[in-house]
Enzyme design. Structure first.
Site, PDB file in Angstrom:
ATOM      1  N   HIS A 160       0.812  -1.097  -0.115  1.00 19.71           N
ATOM      2  CA  HIS A 160       0.022   0.061   0.001  1.00 19.71           C
ATOM      3  C   HIS A 160       0.995   1.194  -0.133  1.00 19.71           C
ATOM      4  CE1 HIS A 160      -3.817  -2.011   2.070  1.00 19.71           C
ATOM      5  NE2 HIS A 160      -3.964  -1.699   0.827  1.00 19.71           N
ATOM      6  N   CYS A 215      -2.449   3.430   9.118  1.00 18.75           N
ATOM      7  CA  CYS A 215      -3.267   2.509   8.466  1.00 18.75           C
ATOM      8  C   CYS A 215      -4.651   2.509   9.283  1.00 18.75           C
ATOM      9  CB  CYS A 215      -2.701   1.071   8.542  1.00 18.75           C
ATOM     10  SG  CYS A 215      -1.509   1.012   7.546  1.00 18.75           S
TER      11      CYS A 215
HETATM   12  N1  ARG Z   1      -4.039  -6.962   6.643  1.00 16.02           N
HETATM   13  C1  ARG Z   1      -4.372  -5.722   5.991  1.00 16.02           C
HETATM   14  C2  ARG Z   1      -4.211  -5.931   4.621  1.00 16.02           C
HETATM   15  O1  ARG Z   1      -3.566  -6.643   4.046  1.00 16.02           O
HETATM   16  C3  ARG Z   1      -3.527  -4.608   6.196  1.00 16.02           C
HETATM   17  C4  ARG Z   1      -3.903  -3.089   5.947  1.00 16.02           C
HETATM   18  C5  ARG Z   1      -2.933  -1.976   6.174  1.00 16.02           C
HETATM   19  N2  ARG Z   1      -3.531  -0.817   5.512  1.00 16.02           N
HETATM   20  C6  ARG Z   1      -2.895   0.251   5.053  1.00 16.02           C
HETATM   21  N3  ARG Z   1      -3.507   1.339   4.851  1.00 16.02           N
HETATM   22  N4  ARG Z   1      -1.688   0.048   4.789  1.00 16.02           N
HETATM   23  O2  ARG Z   1      -5.341  -5.302   3.878  1.00 16.02           O
END
Ligand code: ARG
Length: 265
Positions: A165, A260
């Site tokens: 991300h 996040c």
């Molecule tokens: N386990 C979640 C996923 O893989 C973590 C999300 C993290 N969020 C972020 N905005 N980076 O989607």
């Protein structure tokens, strides 16, 4: 002061867990999260946010363990519009209706993408330019689909699966265009474009990027970031930020940290 009026969406870790694997950080069998520690870490984050902004708290939902990561709820636009996320993995699709309900009840006009799109986890404003991450979760086509709505966009491809991300490797800091970045998560041509738009760059070293240094919540001059990122903290302090390190171990196991877990409304 701007900070006092900022509202930040967070979601209680009532059902937080690691029971599937949709990114390389998640190892449900070998590295499960400790629920009690996760609660303490989340409450400390909520308390810290409360010092500088107004937290808006959602309840967690059973069988949606990643719903705590509200950065992925959608992308807030001006004029109380929001583009709702459309998650790539079916494990997270169930979150969409809950976030939709929240946005509708809070007076947002909700727009729905056809492409995969993971909200403010992948799309972040640097000055007035939307830096649009794609590659692992968000489809490149998303930014074309919403071309009219988004106006000024640069698409950047994410190339390292550990930084899947945009908010795991890039963090705008203020209106002047200062930012933190872990450069190895990007292609050189995209880095160059970010650098052309940005002002002061805080280059995060690899060890600290892996501690999620870029995954920071910035409220005015305050930066809330995971602990263990001393070099990044020193750089932030040298340009006038006050840093607030917090232990985030239980969320890093799921591939997330401070930022996040938040969405600026
Ligand atoms: N386990 C979640 C996923 O893989 C973590 C999300 C993290 N969020 C972020 N905005 N980076 O989607």
């Amino acid at each position: 002061m701007e900070a006092i009026f900022m509202r930040i969406l967070i979601c209680r870790p009532d059902h937080y867990d690691i029971n599937y694997k949709i990114n390389p950080w998640m190892n449900p069998d070998d590295n499960p999260s400790e629920s009690e520690i996760a609660w303490v870490q989340w409450e400390r984050l909520a308390d810290k946010i409360n010092c500088f902004a107004e937290p808006v708290v959602l309840d967690g939902v059973k069988d949606l363990p990643d719903m705590v990561f509200t950065a992925n709820a959608g992308l807030i636009l001006k004029d109380k519009k929001v583009i709702l996320s459309h998650f790539k993995h079916e494990e997270r699709n169930g979150e969409e209706s809950h976030f939709k309900k929240f946005f509708e009840e809070n007076g947002y006009e909700v727009l729905y993408p056809k492409s995969n799109f993971e909200g403010a986890g992948d799309a972040l404003y640097l000055k007035d330019v939307l830096v649009g991450g794609f590659g692992f979760r968000t489809d490149e086509s998303f930014y074309d689909e919403f071309f009219d709505e988004l106006e000024n966009v640069i698409k950047v491809k994410l190339v390292d699966p550990y930084f899947y991300h945009l908010d795991t490797c890039f963090c705008p800091l203020n209106d002047k265009g200062d930012y933190m970045i872990y450069p190895n998560a990007f292609e050189l041509s995209d880095l160059k474009r970010i650098r052309e738009i940005g002002n002061i760059e805080i280059t995060v070293p690899e060890e600290e990027a892996r501690e999620f240094a870029c995954n920071a919540v910035v409220i005015g001059d305050n930066v809330i970031l995971p602990s263990g990122c001393e070099e990044t903290e020193a750089q932030l302090q040298s340009i006038g930020f006050e840093t607030h390190p917090l232990r985030m171990t239980e969320y890093i196991k799921a591939g997330g940290a401070c930022k996040c877990l938040t969405l600026k409304l």
